[in-house]
Design an enzyme around this catalytic site. Structure first.
Site, mmCIF file in Angstrom:
data_model
loop_
_atom_site.group_PDB
_atom_site.id
_atom_site.type_symbol
_atom_site.label_atom_id
_atom_site.label_comp_id
_atom_site.label_asym_id
_atom_site.label_seq_id
_atom_site.Cartn_x
_atom_site.Cartn_y
_atom_site.Cartn_z
ATOM 1 N N LYS A 1 -39.074 -11.109 48.896
ATOM 2 C CA LYS A 1 -39.937 -10.311 49.788
ATOM 3 C C LYS A 1 -39.869 -10.826 51.217
ATOM 4 O O LYS A 1 -39.840 -10.049 52.177
ATOM 5 C CB LYS A 1 -41.377 -10.364 49.266
ATOM 6 C CG LYS A 1 -42.301 -9.420 49.989
ATOM 7 C CD LYS A 1 -43.609 -9.219 49.241
ATOM 8 C CE LYS A 1 -43.408 -8.428 47.966
ATOM 9 N NZ LYS A 1 -44.610 -8.191 47.217
ATOM 10 N N LYS B 1 -62.249 20.243 48.569
ATOM 11 C CA LYS B 1 -62.260 19.514 47.297
ATOM 12 C C LYS B 1 -61.415 20.243 46.252
ATOM 13 O O LYS B 1 -61.564 21.461 46.074
ATOM 14 C CB LYS B 1 -63.710 19.388 46.827
ATOM 15 C CG LYS B 1 -63.867 18.508 45.631
ATOM 16 C CD LYS B 1 -65.319 18.412 45.189
ATOM 17 C CE LYS B 1 -65.384 17.734 43.836
ATOM 18 N NZ LYS B 1 -66.693 17.857 43.229
ATOM 19 N N ASN C 1 -57.529 0.281 45.946
ATOM 20 C CA ASN C 1 -57.152 -0.831 45.066
ATOM 21 C C ASN C 1 -58.283 -1.840 45.039
ATOM 22 O O ASN C 1 -59.291 -1.679 45.724
ATOM 23 C CB ASN C 1 -55.815 -1.445 45.515
ATOM 24 C CG ASN C 1 -55.903 -2.003 46.921
ATOM 25 O OD1 ASN C 1 -56.645 -2.930 47.180
ATOM 26 N ND2 ASN C 1 -55.157 -1.398 47.849
ATOM 27 N N PRO D 1 -46.329 3.633 55.889
ATOM 28 C CA PRO D 1 -45.562 2.675 56.682
ATOM 29 C C PRO D 1 -45.826 1.269 56.161
ATOM 30 O O PRO D 1 -46.930 0.971 55.681
ATOM 31 C CB PRO D 1 -46.140 2.846 58.093
ATOM 32 C CG PRO D 1 -47.488 3.459 57.900
ATOM 33 C CD PRO D 1 -47.393 4.288 56.655
ATOM 34 N N ASP D 2 -44.843 0.404 56.246
ATOM 35 C CA ASP D 2 -45.022 -0.997 55.853
ATOM 36 C C ASP D 2 -45.387 -1.777 57.122
ATOM 37 O O ASP D 2 -44.542 -1.976 58.002
ATOM 38 C CB ASP D 2 -43.736 -1.527 55.208
ATOM 39 C CG ASP D 2 -43.980 -2.895 54.576
ATOM 40 O OD1 ASP D 2 -44.618 -3.738 55.230
ATOM 41 O OD2 ASP D 2 -43.547 -3.100 53.430
ATOM 42 N N LYS E 1 -38.739 -8.171 54.045
ATOM 43 C CA LYS E 1 -39.676 -7.718 55.082
ATOM 44 C C LYS E 1 -39.298 -8.286 56.454
ATOM 45 O O LYS E 1 -39.677 -7.741 57.473
ATOM 46 C CB LYS E 1 -41.096 -8.169 54.742
ATOM 47 C CG LYS E 1 -41.568 -7.709 53.371
ATOM 48 C CD LYS E 1 -42.562 -6.597 53.481
ATOM 49 C CE LYS E 1 -43.178 -6.292 52.120
ATOM 50 N NZ LYS E 1 -44.125 -5.182 52.183
HETATM 51 O O1 C5P Z 1 -44.621 -4.819 49.432
HETATM 52 P P1 C5P Z 1 -45.863 -5.515 49.029
HETATM 53 O O2 C5P Z 1 -47.087 -4.615 49.068
HETATM 54 O O3 C5P Z 1 -45.808 -6.285 47.769
HETATM 55 O O4 C5P Z 1 -46.055 -6.639 50.155
HETATM 56 C C1 C5P Z 1 -47.246 -7.295 50.374
HETATM 57 C C2 C5P Z 1 -47.331 -7.724 51.807
HETATM 58 O O5 C5P Z 1 -46.950 -6.669 52.651
HETATM 59 C C3 C5P Z 1 -48.733 -8.082 52.213
HETATM 60 O O6 C5P Z 1 -48.658 -9.047 53.222
HETATM 61 C C4 C5P Z 1 -49.265 -6.769 52.749
HETATM 62 O O7 C5P Z 1 -50.321 -6.972 53.682
HETATM 63 C C5 C5P Z 1 -48.050 -6.196 53.403
HETATM 64 N N1 C5P Z 1 -47.953 -4.739 53.406
HETATM 65 C C6 C5P Z 1 -48.120 -4.057 54.581
HETATM 66 N N2 C5P Z 1 -47.962 -2.691 54.602
HETATM 67 C C7 C5P Z 1 -47.676 -2.015 53.474
HETATM 68 C C8 C5P Z 1 -47.517 -2.701 52.263
HETATM 69 C C9 C5P Z 1 -47.671 -4.062 52.252
HETATM 70 O O8 C5P Z 1 -48.392 -4.688 55.601
HETATM 71 N N3 C5P Z 1 -47.555 -0.704 53.519
#
Ligand code: C5P
Length: 400
Positions: free
Chosen positions: A337, A286, A208, A303-304, A341
């Site tokens: 959010k 590839k 990104n 993972p978040d 979270k």
């Molecule tokens: O869910 P979203 O990507 O919009 O949330 C953004 C926040 O979550 C940011 O603080 C980003 O660093 C964190 N994030 C994360 N791990 C992910 C996705 C987002 O820590 N997989």
């Protein structure tokens, strides 16, 4: 700010040792007391006389020097400074540190010390890139060793790439950051930054547009207030800040692992733009264009990291801050959010193309906390960072 600080400076054996003479001078100008330790290999590049003349002090060289031991034992020497600086830190010295070897004065001091250690690596680019050195770097980073450099550039051996020792003033900046006194002194703060790269095959990846500028500015601002910052960064455009414990990662899963290792921390700031998805299984060779049609890419959810840290059962940081980069309904999305979270604060910004914020130098943010939303005026990303760092300092009770 550095006046009256004490630095034990270990000079390793590399051509960059000549720059260390300038470093001693620069530190002296700032009122720092430098106690030099010259390795035998270091003495092949700079003489004990020039080192001690510039430092204005005796230079230590031998582990088994009876006079030195009678005056100040090596254990005492290893604890007599506010910071130990190794410059140049050669591949050999770093390997010894990573292994815990203690077969000469420098390595013994480094093993015996309870003082923070900052190293300025310098070596040939191939030596830096060698898997053995890379393993040692990871070990040293995990041990909390602070890195200054190395830089990319032309090397004395005629090659080009990473491995050039940081310039003396860059090392001074890293030392200043490592020794900063301030409201966040002794606070350990984790910052994630930059994008992640999720491999599709060995040559392609999902990425990104995050430059890492805001996360880097936040890490700098926290360091300036005295925090010990663990900086976990994906492949960013901007260089990482000086004076932090640096972990470079590529993927979301590597980023989470590096964050878990960093715990416990007093606060975590998740500024990274983590990819939401990765390939369910990245191809090991590839992908080729075939007559059979387009490749079928299967995604898996990453993972978040923010949610994981916010909902950590054993080691939840005292303050967890996330970012919300949105293009629509900024405040409503940010409020939702924060709750979803489980973090304490959300710093929200509008990244629609017209704002020029993504990849730009300015930011206009909303700070969403449990008591409501504040709109901060548009300002440079480093000012947003400074204001956020001050808010963090106010929120964490002073450490006694
Ligand atoms: O869910 P979203 O990507 O919009 O949330 C953004 C926040 O979550 C940011 O603080 C980003 O660093 C964190 N994030 C994360 N791990 C992910 C996705 C987002 O820590 N997989």
């Amino acid at each position: 700010m550095l006046a009256s600080k004490r630095i034990l400076l270990i000079i390793g054996g590399g051509i960059a040792a000549f720059k260390t003479l300038d470093l001693i001078r620069r530190l002296g100008e700032r009122g720092v007391t430098v106690t030099p330790v010259l390795t035998h290999a270091g003495a092949e590049f700079v003489t004990p006389l020039s080192v001690s003349a510039l430092a204005g002090r005796k230079v230590f060289t031998d582990l088994f020097d009876l006079t030195d031991e009678a005056e100040m034992g090596h254990i005492e020497l290893s604890r007599s400074a506010d910071l130990i600086v190794v410059a140049p830190a050669t591949a050999d010295l770093m390997a010894k540190m990573a292994q815990g070897q203690a077969d000469d004065l420098a390595s013994t001091l480094l093993l015996a010390t309870d003082t923070p250690v900052l190293i300025a690596p310098a070596m040939n680019v191939r030596m830096w890139q060698h898997p053995a050195t890379q393993r040692n770097i990871a070990t040293l980073q995990g041990d909390g060793i602070i890195f200054a450099g190395p830089n990319d550039g032309d090397m004395a051996c005629g090659e080009h790439g990473p491995g050039r020792m940081a310039e003396p003033l860059e090392i001074v900046a890293a030392i200043e950051a490592a020794l900063a006194d301030g409201p966040l002194k002794s606070r350990r703060i984790l910052v994630t930054s930059g994008p992640t790269h999720e491999p599709i095959d060995p040559v392609r990846y999902i990425a990104n547009r995050s430059s890492g500028a805001q996360g880097t500015a936040i890490a700098r601002a926290l360091t300036a207030l005295g925090a010990d910052v663990v900086f976990v960064t994906g492949p960013a455009d901007v260089p990482p800040p000086e004076g932090v414990v640096l972990h470079r990662v590529e993927t979301a899963r590597e980023m989470l692992a590096a964050c878990e290792v960093a715990l416990p921390v007093d606060a975590a700031i998740c500024a990274a733009a983590v990819a939401d998805w990765r390939m369910a299984s990245a191809a090991s060779s590839k992908l080729k264009k075939t007559a059979g049609g387009l490749p079928q890419l299967e995604f898996a959810e990453n993972p978040d990291i923010l949610a994981t840290l916010s909902q950590h059962t054993q080691n939840r940081p005292g303050l967890v801050i996330g970012f919300a980069a949105e293009t629509d309904d900024l405040e409503a999305n940010a409020v939702a959010k924060r709750l979803r979270k489980g973090c304490d604060w959300i710093v929200a910004n509008d990244v629609s193309e017209a704002t020029g914020i993504m990849g730009g130098s300015e930011n206009a943010v909303l700070l969403v906390t449990d008591t409501g939303t504040e709109a901060w005026p548009r300002m440079a990303k480093d000012r947003v960072a400074a204001r956020l760092a001050q808010r963090i300092a106010d929120a964490l009770a002073p450490k006694v």
